[in-house]
Scaffold this active site. Structure first.
Site, short mmCIF file in Angstrom:
data_model
loop_
_atom_site.label_atom_id
_atom_site.label_comp_id
_atom_site.label_asym_id
_atom_site.label_seq_id
_atom_site.Cartn_x
_atom_site.Cartn_y
_atom_site.Cartn_z
N CYS A 2 0.82 -1.21 0.00
CA CYS A 2 0.00 0.00 0.00
C CYS A 2 0.86 1.26 0.00
CB CYS A 2 -0.93 -0.01 1.20
SG CYS A 2 -0.12 -0.29 2.80
N HIS A 13 -2.42 4.91 6.96
CA HIS A 13 -1.08 5.48 7.03
C HIS A 13 -1.12 6.96 6.64
CE1 HIS A 13 0.30 1.36 7.23
NE2 HIS A 13 -0.08 1.10 6.00
#
Length: 353
Positions: A144, A224
């Protein structure tokens, strides 16, 4: 194969796998032949509710799954006889042992970013290297965070703006559904190696990328956060940088002025937009805080770790099987089917094709 649907199996129906399965079903040139796993908990039972044919990933799991009431169609070995390609979303280190099984069955395979680049010899982000994946037997969709790095720095590089980039990644501690298992609580843990693995990993896709990443793990599970300092090739304006981001797919813009001020803000927004599971497939980049000073660029963005690699996996299916030779056409098709946008609200809210 161009005149029929590509037959796909998803092996591993967890955080990523279940999302890949749904995305495959949304495509008009793909058929989900089945999903495979070894567990018999609520996740697989939901797959049954959705009508997905369920297979056991190995023979040892058959008895437990059937005892739990899972209506198994067969095993992975049975399923491999019926498919063209496997999207492997099994846990880290489990997937690597599956590659020889897929090769022996003559089935193409896609792995996720938890595996090493050396497993497949090819790492994939659709907008950067789609062409080099066409016809390959296997590839690895990068993680990711690495996906987001290639999307954003790739956009700057494509526009001739990027000289070098230095980024700090504030990583979530664990996936939300595993919050009760383990994780970081009431602290922040710096990773001991600089660069963190994401920078070198991005270079497996774009070898000449001048990037260094530093990572810390924080006590949250939402997603994140990346904060970047970039040296540009020349004096530039904010409008020039934004234009570079706007011409590439899968970057969408957030506005702190709209009240989107933190990672939790986007989660609420995605839910209100009716996104499946509240997913954000795009890089969510804060437009109003992006700052350019001379030849220096500073910006922040959010990476929804559970979803961002899913459209990349769909494009990898097309590339490996060769049903679409043009990467941008595949991206447009995927994004239209899944509902990706350039802005989540406001004037630019259009599909990213």
């Amino acid at each position: 194969m161009s005149n029929q649907k590509v037959r796909v199996i998803v092996n591993g129906y967890g955080v990523i796998g279940k999302r890949i399965a749904d995305a495959v079903v949304a495509q008009d040139d793909m058929e989900l032949v089945g999903i495979a796993d070894v567990v018999s908990d609520w996740r697989i039972k939901i797959a049954v509710e959705k009508g997905y044919p369920v297979f056991a990933s190995n023979p040892e799991a058959v008895d437990n799954m059937r005892t739990a009431g899972i209506p198994l169609v067969g095993t992975l070995d049975d399923l491999l006889k019926q498919v063209d390609i496997v999207a492997d979303a099994t846990p880290k280190k489990v997937a690597s042992a599956n590659l020889e099984k897929y090769r022996a069955a003559g089935v193409k395979s896609i792995f996720q970013g938890g595996e090493k680049h050396s497993l497949t010899g090819h790492s994939f982000v659709a907008q950067a290297n789609y062409n080099s994946a066409i016809g390959r037997d296997t590839t690895r969709v990068v993680s990711c965070n690495t996906t987001s790095i290639v999307r954003t720095l790739g956009a700057l590089k494509q526009a001739g703006l990027l000289k070098k980039a230095r980024g700090v990644l504030i990583r979530r501690a664990t996936d939300p559904w595993e919050s009760d298992h383990s994780g970081v609580m009431n602290t922040i843990v710096p990773e001991t190696t600089i660069p963190s693995h994401q920078g070198p990993d991005a270079q497996t896709v774009v070898p000449d990328l001048d990037v260094v990443t530093i990572a810390v793990v924080a006590a949250h599970t939402t997603s994140h956060l990346h904060t970047w300092s970039v040296e540009l090739t020349h004096l530039a304006t904010k409008d020039e940088v934004l234009a570079a981001f706007r011409v590439v797919p899968r970057i969408a813009f957030l506005q702190a002025a709209d009240g989107v001020v933190a990672l939790n803000s986007t989660l609420e927004m995605m839910a209100d937009l009716g996104r499946p599971r509240g997913d954000m497939w795009e890089v969510g980049l804060w437009e109003d805080s992006l700052t350019v000073k001379g030849n220096e660029l500073f910006y922040n963005y959010q990476v929804y770790n559970q979803a961002i690699v899913v459209p990349e996996t769909i494009d990898a299916i097309r590339a490996l099987t060769g049903i679409e030779q043009d990467g941008m056409r595949s991206i447009a098709k995927t994004d239209q089917a899944m509902g990706l946008v350039r802005d989540f609200v406001g004037r630019h809210r259009v599909i990213t094709n």
